[in-house]
Enzyme design. Structure first.
Site, mmCIF file in Angstrom:
data_model
loop_
_atom_site.group_PDB
_atom_site.id
_atom_site.type_symbol
_atom_site.label_atom_id
_atom_site.label_comp_id
_atom_site.label_asym_id
_atom_site.label_seq_id
_atom_site.Cartn_x
_atom_site.Cartn_y
_atom_site.Cartn_z
ATOM 1 N N CYS A 52 37.436 -32.345 1.596
ATOM 2 C CA CYS A 52 38.600 -31.546 2.034
ATOM 3 C C CYS A 52 38.688 -31.508 3.564
ATOM 4 O O CYS A 52 37.693 -31.259 4.247
ATOM 5 C CB CYS A 52 38.471 -30.133 1.471
ATOM 6 S SG CYS A 52 39.871 -29.090 1.910
ATOM 7 N N CYS A 56 36.635 -24.539 6.172
ATOM 8 C CA CYS A 56 36.171 -23.233 5.706
ATOM 9 C C CYS A 56 34.632 -23.200 5.745
ATOM 10 O O CYS A 56 33.987 -24.028 5.085
ATOM 11 C CB CYS A 56 36.671 -22.971 4.297
ATOM 12 S SG CYS A 56 38.421 -23.342 4.114
ATOM 13 N N CYS A 59 32.368 -23.397 2.475
ATOM 14 C CA CYS A 59 32.689 -24.297 1.360
ATOM 15 C C CYS A 59 31.922 -25.622 1.363
ATOM 16 O O CYS A 59 31.932 -26.359 2.350
ATOM 17 C CB CYS A 59 34.186 -24.569 1.360
ATOM 18 S SG CYS A 59 34.706 -25.472 -0.116
ATOM 19 N N CYS A 96 41.359 -22.375 -14.994
ATOM 20 C CA CYS A 96 41.726 -22.431 -13.577
ATOM 21 C C CYS A 96 41.254 -23.758 -12.970
ATOM 22 O O CYS A 96 40.061 -24.049 -12.960
ATOM 23 C CB CYS A 96 41.078 -21.254 -12.863
ATOM 24 S SG CYS A 96 41.416 -21.243 -11.113
ATOM 25 N N CYS A 127 46.019 -21.697 -14.472
ATOM 26 C CA CYS A 127 45.918 -21.306 -13.066
ATOM 27 C C CYS A 127 45.529 -22.545 -12.269
ATOM 28 O O CYS A 127 44.780 -23.395 -12.758
ATOM 29 C CB CYS A 127 44.850 -20.225 -12.901
ATOM 30 S SG CYS A 127 44.584 -19.744 -11.177
ATOM 31 N N CYS A 187 47.105 -14.956 -7.816
ATOM 32 C CA CYS A 187 45.681 -14.649 -7.861
ATOM 33 C C CYS A 187 45.212 -14.751 -6.410
ATOM 34 O O CYS A 187 45.258 -15.828 -5.821
ATOM 35 C CB CYS A 187 44.954 -15.663 -8.745
ATOM 36 S SG CYS A 187 43.155 -15.507 -8.684
ATOM 37 N N ARG A 265 38.497 -9.445 -10.439
ATOM 38 C CA ARG A 265 37.505 -10.370 -11.008
ATOM 39 C C ARG A 265 36.196 -10.367 -10.226
ATOM 40 O O ARG A 265 36.183 -10.563 -9.005
ATOM 41 C CB ARG A 265 38.071 -11.795 -11.072
ATOM 42 C CG ARG A 265 37.076 -12.772 -11.716
ATOM 43 C CD ARG A 265 37.654 -14.167 -11.951
ATOM 44 N NE ARG A 265 38.873 -14.088 -12.716
ATOM 45 C CZ ARG A 265 40.068 -14.473 -12.274
ATOM 46 N NH1 ARG A 265 40.188 -14.993 -11.078
ATOM 47 N NH2 ARG A 265 41.131 -14.343 -13.026
HETATM 48 N N1 SAM Z 1 41.343 -25.714 -1.507
HETATM 49 C C1 SAM Z 1 41.899 -24.587 -2.117
HETATM 50 C C2 SAM Z 1 41.930 -23.375 -1.240
HETATM 51 O O1 SAM Z 1 41.102 -23.219 -0.376
HETATM 52 O O2 SAM Z 1 42.814 -22.538 -1.451
HETATM 53 C C3 SAM Z 1 41.281 -24.222 -3.432
HETATM 54 C C4 SAM Z 1 39.806 -24.273 -3.692
HETATM 55 S S1 SAM Z 1 38.784 -23.109 -2.810
HETATM 56 C C5 SAM Z 1 37.179 -23.701 -3.203
HETATM 57 C C6 SAM Z 1 38.988 -21.570 -3.642
HETATM 58 C C7 SAM Z 1 38.254 -20.341 -3.144
HETATM 59 O O3 SAM Z 1 36.895 -20.395 -3.529
HETATM 60 C C8 SAM Z 1 38.189 -20.102 -1.655
HETATM 61 O O4 SAM Z 1 39.364 -19.525 -1.164
HETATM 62 C C9 SAM Z 1 37.020 -19.151 -1.535
HETATM 63 O O5 SAM Z 1 37.458 -17.805 -1.554
HETATM 64 C C10 SAM Z 1 36.179 -19.457 -2.769
HETATM 65 N N2 SAM Z 1 34.882 -20.039 -2.384
HETATM 66 C C11 SAM Z 1 34.677 -21.308 -1.960
HETATM 67 N N3 SAM Z 1 33.369 -21.509 -1.656
HETATM 68 C C12 SAM Z 1 32.733 -20.345 -1.880
HETATM 69 C C13 SAM Z 1 31.384 -19.899 -1.722
HETATM 70 N N4 SAM Z 1 30.430 -20.708 -1.254
HETATM 71 N N5 SAM Z 1 31.081 -18.635 -2.051
HETATM 72 C C14 SAM Z 1 32.033 -17.790 -2.521
HETATM 73 N N6 SAM Z 1 33.328 -18.159 -2.679
HETATM 74 C C15 SAM Z 1 33.685 -19.393 -2.360
HETATM 75 C C1 DTB Z 2 37.896 -17.743 -6.342
HETATM 76 O O1 DTB Z 2 38.214 -16.726 -5.692
HETATM 77 N N1 DTB Z 2 36.663 -18.117 -6.624
HETATM 78 C C2 DTB Z 2 36.636 -19.359 -7.331
HETATM 79 C C3 DTB Z 2 38.139 -19.641 -7.553
HETATM 80 N N2 DTB Z 2 38.772 -18.604 -6.819
HETATM 81 C C4 DTB Z 2 38.722 -20.965 -7.304
HETATM 82 C C5 DTB Z 2 35.840 -20.416 -6.675
HETATM 83 C C6 DTB Z 2 34.425 -20.004 -6.385
HETATM 84 C C7 DTB Z 2 33.703 -21.153 -5.793
HETATM 85 C C8 DTB Z 2 32.260 -20.875 -5.582
HETATM 86 C C9 DTB Z 2 31.538 -21.982 -4.912
HETATM 87 C C10 DTB Z 2 31.531 -23.291 -5.628
HETATM 88 O O2 DTB Z 2 31.253 -23.347 -6.856
HETATM 89 O O3 DTB Z 2 31.768 -24.301 -4.965
HETATM 90 FE FE1 SF4 Z 3 39.014 -27.058 1.284
HETATM 91 FE FE2 SF4 Z 3 36.976 -25.625 0.431
HETATM 92 FE FE3 SF4 Z 3 38.573 -24.648 2.285
HETATM 93 FE FE4 SF4 Z 3 39.496 -24.917 -0.235
HETATM 94 S S1 SF4 Z 3 37.866 -23.573 0.455
HETATM 95 S S2 SF4 Z 3 40.540 -25.476 1.671
HETATM 96 S S3 SF4 Z 3 38.365 -26.769 -0.835
HETATM 97 S S4 SF4 Z 3 37.252 -26.459 2.522
#
Ligand code: SAM
Ligand code: DTB
Ligand code: SF4
Length: 329
Positions: A52, A56, A59, A96, A127, A187, A265
């Site tokens: 990506c 973030c 992530c 989702c 979702c 959501c 959630r």
């Molecule tokens: N790329 C899209 C976005 O950012 O909207 C969708 C996927 S993103 C992985 C969805 C959500 O997962 C993020 O907004 C974040 O709140 C959550 N998330 C991602 N990595 C995480 C982590 N290591 N711990 C907790 N929540 C996480």
């Molecule tokens: C949200 O708030 N949490 C979910 C979903 N929306 C997409 C994702 C959590 C991701 C946790 C880290 C991972 O598994 O990469």
């Molecule tokens: Fe990309 Fe992860 Fe950020 Fe979603 S949370 S925009 S997958 S870097």
């Protein structure tokens, strides 16, 4: 009455209540709006993993992270439908689908819409979380039958630039507005335990609770520390400590009180949380979880442990779909 005019002082005041008073109030609000012992079940699938372009700091899927995750292509629809069928068979009500994109490409829209339509035919709520959307993309997904769009605000507006710099808080609000306008349910939640202050947690919930209408689903995640991500490495090196369990429960309770009709959630974090803390989160008004062994790229509690916890606590899966729209009154 559903209020969307909360002040930060009021929200800070809730956080400061004696813990038992806060939980009592949260449980009263919960029972006025939701079935006391019902928990909504959602299952996640990463339909496009890694690579990506966003940065973030939490992530594993960011191209800036050194998490060792390799970038994959968008899954094909049949494979997604097979995973959805498994989720359905294990009792989940919502499927989702998450993609590691800044935004979807128009050329992928046909495939994404086919996934939505196929999952919906199975009798699951749908979702997706795909990053930013244009008006047109939001409309196409809504027409295909997408029930919910996940797009998190993640933290307070003040802390946002400390965790992500490749997009702005206002970019997030713009997409949320487009999702609303298209008629899909929202959501939207975030992550605690990223090194933010209590004040940031107040600002984060204030932002959600003062949206023109509350998100129908509010995922509260605790940072899952992933090696190779900037925030994960900081926590793993213990330069930052994991969020205190009681503070996490307080966050859930304040979300419940300020957004009474929303489904709150208990999201990423349950793997590192003991049963007692999860039980306190349910008492504080959480009424949804992610089921299954995997979130997007990290592990999740798994069906056996969840079945045993539900049995111990007398919880059961939410039978009917939640209210369609949480409008301000
Ligand atoms: N790329 C899209 C976005 O950012 O909207 C969708 C996927 S993103 C992985 C969805 C959500 O997962 C993020 O907004 C974040 O709140 C959550 N998330 C991602 N990595 C995480 C982590 N290591 N711990 C907790 N929540 C996480
Ligand atoms: C949200 O708030 N949490 C979910 C979903 N929306 C997409 C994702 C959590 C991701 C946790 C880290 C991972 O598994 O990469
Ligand atoms: Fe990309 Fe992860 Fe950020 Fe979603 S949370 S925009 S997958 S870097």
């Amino acid at each position: 009455m559903i209020r969307t005019n909360w002040t930060r002082d009021e929200i800070a005041g809730l956080f400061e209540l004696p813990f038992l008073d806060l939980l009592f109030q949260a449980q009263q609000v919960h029972r006025a709006h939701h079935a006391a012992n019902e928990v909504q079940l959602s299952t996640l699938l990463s339909i496009k993993t890694g690579g990506c372009p966003e940065n973030c700091g939490y992530c594993s899927q960011s191209a800036f992270a050194k998490s060792g995750l390799k970038a994959e292509k968008l899954m094909d629809t049949q494979a997604v439908l097979a995973a959805a069928a498994e989720a359905k068979a294990s009792g989940s009500a919502r499927f989702c689908m998450g993609a590691a994109w800044r935004e979807p490409k128009d050329r992928d829209m046909g495939e994404l819409c086919a996934m939505v339509a196929g999952v919906k035919t199975m009798g699951l709520e749908t979702c997706m979380t795909l990053g930013m959307l244009t008006d047109e993309q939001a409309d196409r997904l809504a027409e295909a039958g997408l029930d919910y769009y996940n797009h998190n605000l993640d933290s307070s507006p003040e802390y946002y630039a400390d965790i992500i710099t490749t997009r702005t808080w206002d970019d997030r609000l713009d997409t949320l507005e487009r999702v609303r306008r298209s008629g899909m349910s929202v959501c939207c939640g975030g992550i605690v335990g990223m090194g933010e202050s209590r004040e940031d947690r107040v600002g984060f919930l204030h932002a959600l609770a003062t949206l023109p209408s509350h998100p129908e689903s509010v995922p509260i995640n605790a940072l899952v520390p992933i090696r190779g991500t900037s925030l994960g490495d900081r926590l793993l090196a213990e330069r930052e400590s994991k969020i205190d369990d009681i503070e996490f429960v307080r966050t859930v309770a304040v979300a419940r009180i300020t957004m009474p009709r929303s489904i709150v959630r208990l999201s990423a974090c349950r793997e590192s949380m003991n049963e007692s803390t999860q039980a306190l989160c349910f008492l504080a008004g959480a009424n949804s979880i992610f089921t299954g062994d995997k979130l997007l790229t990290t592990g999740n509690v798994g069906a056996n442990a969840d079945a045993s916890l539900f049995e111990k606590l007398g919880l059961h899966p939410m039978s009917s779909p939640e209210p369609a729209r949480v409008a301000a009154e």
